[in-house]
Design a protein around this motif. Sequence first.
Motif, short mmCIF file in Angstrom:
data_model
loop_
_atom_site.label_atom_id
_atom_site.label_comp_id
_atom_site.label_asym_id
_atom_site.label_seq_id
_atom_site.Cartn_x
_atom_site.Cartn_y
_atom_site.Cartn_z
N ALA A 18 27.48 9.29 10.52
CA ALA A 18 27.18 8.12 11.35
C ALA A 18 26.99 6.88 10.48
O ALA A 18 27.48 5.78 10.82
CB ALA A 18 25.91 8.39 12.17
N LEU A 19 26.29 7.04 9.37
CA LEU A 19 26.08 5.88 8.48
C LEU A 19 27.41 5.33 7.98
O LEU A 19 27.60 4.11 7.91
CB LEU A 19 25.19 6.29 7.30
CG LEU A 19 23.71 6.51 7.63
CD1 LEU A 19 23.01 7.26 6.50
CD2 LEU A 19 23.01 5.17 7.89
N ALA A 20 28.32 6.24 7.64
CA ALA A 20 29.62 5.80 7.12
C ALA A 20 30.38 5.02 8.19
O ALA A 20 30.99 3.98 7.91
CB ALA A 20 30.44 7.01 6.65
N VAL A 21 30.34 5.52 9.41
CA VAL A 21 31.09 4.84 10.48
C VAL A 21 30.50 3.45 10.73
O VAL A 21 31.23 2.46 10.84
CB VAL A 21 31.09 5.71 11.76
CG1 VAL A 21 31.66 4.93 12.94
CG2 VAL A 21 31.89 6.99 11.52
N VAL A 22 29.20 3.38 10.81
CA VAL A 22 28.57 2.07 11.06
C VAL A 22 28.83 1.11 9.88
O VAL A 22 29.10 -0.07 10.08
CB VAL A 22 27.06 2.23 11.35
CG1 VAL A 22 26.39 0.88 11.45
CG2 VAL A 22 26.85 3.03 12.63
#
Lengths: 500, 289
Positions: A122-126
């Motif tokens: 999720a962090l990577a996508v955001v």
Amino acid sequence: MTTTITELETRERLQPGLASSSMLWEYAPSLESTDHVRVAPRYELFIGGKFVEPHSGKYFETINPATEERLSEVAEADAEDVDRAVKEARRAYEKVWRKIAPSERAKYIFRIARLIQEKSRALAVVETMNGGKPIKESRDIDIPLAAAHFFYYAGWADKLEYAFPNRNVAPVGVAGQIIPWNFPLLMAAWKLAPALAAGNTIVLKPAETTPLTAMLLAEIIQEAELPPGVVNILTGAGGTGAALVAHPDVDKIAFTGSTDVGKRIQRAIAGTKKKLTLELGGKAPNIIFEDAPLDQAVEGIINGIYFNQGHVCCAGSRLFVQESVVEPIIRKLRERIGTLRVGNPLDKNTDVGAINSRAQLEKIRELVDSGVEEGAEMVQTQCTLPSRGFWFAPTFFTGVSQSSRIAQEEIFGPVLSVLTFRSPEEALEKANNTPYGLSAGVWTEKGSRILKMAAKLRAGVIWANTYNKFDPASPFGGYKESGFGREGGIHGLGPYVTLS
Amino acid sequence: MTRLAVRKTYKLYINGEFPRTESGRFYPVRANGGDLLANACRGSRKDLRNAVVAARKAQSGWSGKTAYNRGQILYRIAEVCESRAAELADELRRQGASAVEARREIDAVIDRWVYYAGWSDKYAQVFGSVNPVAGPYYNFTVPEPTGVVGVVAPEEPSLLGLVSRIAPVIVGGNTVIAITSESKPLAAITMGEVFETSDVPAGVINLISGLKSELVPWLAAHMDVNAIDTTGVADEAVAKVQQTAAENVKRVVHFDGASIGWDDARRAQSPYAILDFQESKTVWHPMGM
């Protein structure tokens, strides 16, 4: 004069073998899904362990630079909010953080590392949505390295006396940390991890254009049950940062960003007892000797300048090629940039994503125009760029003179200036002829030359036969106007301790 | 009939030579009782700039010497100080110290040179590192000199203060422009003669006497000076120096000798004082067959 990859492809048709066939490959899109990611419509300030509304009631929009679509809005902290946050940080420092057992402090930091790992996708996508960087980079570099930094420094918390022989080690106090937009979560990790390990409390200000992963990190910090006030996160623009720098109860300022702002901060804290570290701009030389493994060197050149759209303070933006290999290097470089896939950052095939902001795009365009005006020859990929969002095609200039703006000023974009040299002495002379000194690259198979060049280049990080490598155990930081202080490694603890 | 003494002319020490200030100006140095001790050079901006040019020119040669060699040269300074101790002590006495105080200061000066001479080939071992990065790379970090350093020596102790601040700078491969104690410059200027006869290469240490109020702002503003030690800058002038130093991101270092004390065996001399004027360089290289 400007030649384009399209022209090269035309010549390729007339003269097969000129360009490698790989440049004609097309990849089907492979999009990273975003359905598992939750971006709140609004983010508040993180002060004293709680999410609180800003004093002014003001919020500003944060967008996806690849689409210009609104992602969320974040609070704009003013001087009142800064004061609130510093008070919370001071209270947490005096009452809690400096007093708990260092081994317990370590465990909180380990928890943060683990939570980042758990939430890495999720962090990577955001990160990619908010900053424009390719998903393969945020997924494989930014987020894992951020977790690794917390993991590395966590272990230092109860071992500090081994880092400073013959000294008593104490924390500095309340640290104000201001970070840039090019590696948002990773820079937060670089700043927070050593400061926490050494027992400081923190007020962190993320960059104006990339606040979202910092707010997700605030949630992680809550989830890790860090004592309230140990880490406070204030979103905002330059004014928020200036208020933090000016606050009389901040003991230490750590800043990563432009040399210009760094100098302003150094001036602003003159006459105070504040400690300061600065990680500023660069105009790194990447030096290719004739005996270098040329194909590997070309990969290193490409990675050195086009990694993260060239939004890298240590980008290898001045290429120095020994005259005898100029022809093959330029030819290979032309071929290779033609194969870079520029486009949707969420596509797992994408090599070069979106420019972080309109302002940055305009700065890049202005400098590139100056290069053309000054008579350098521009080579640019002719890829189809999306119609919305901020984009700049990978570019390099040949025939660049040492004095031209594109050889002197930091562009902070996917733009390379190619210069040449004959002797190692000439390469050194030209490479060191800059007020900056953050990093440098050297490519040669001759071991003794590597060590001599590494010793003579005036820069804080030397990559020999590689480029743009980062690790939590490896100190990073500049010479001269690239700043002072180190982040990473045992040396990265120094800025956050007081010795007696 | 008594013999008429031959007085010494106190001059500057720049690039291994002893020029008068190019400005032709002087300022009177007086003993506590007000008697004139000497007409010292009132160094100018031009003198400072000449000294910076000399220091820059000397820097790569000095840092390129082996650490062992630099250590020997520092030790040689101690030897020559010892043999000229009487002269240096006499100057301190004329500037107001008692005989005992003067001798104690000279002893501390000599010992300080010996202390730092010994560090020359050790601080890189203590403060350098091999870094266990997560990948097939050999990665190490070494301290390297910051470059050209400006040192503003404290008013007192005029000699021990100067020596305590320049010894850690030069043992680390930097070159230095030092502004001597304004009120008590005599022994400090004589140190130039010690350096000149101790195999210290020309330009490695440069000494400028004069009025700090005019010299310090120029030193702080000089774009080819990489760091400045404000130990001897008046408290009320420090903020201005820090501001000016930002123009080229100078490293600003301050040693609070007045409260720590110049005899403090752990802090008035320490390898951390060497590190104040060192950069850390990290080198990566892939490992493979």
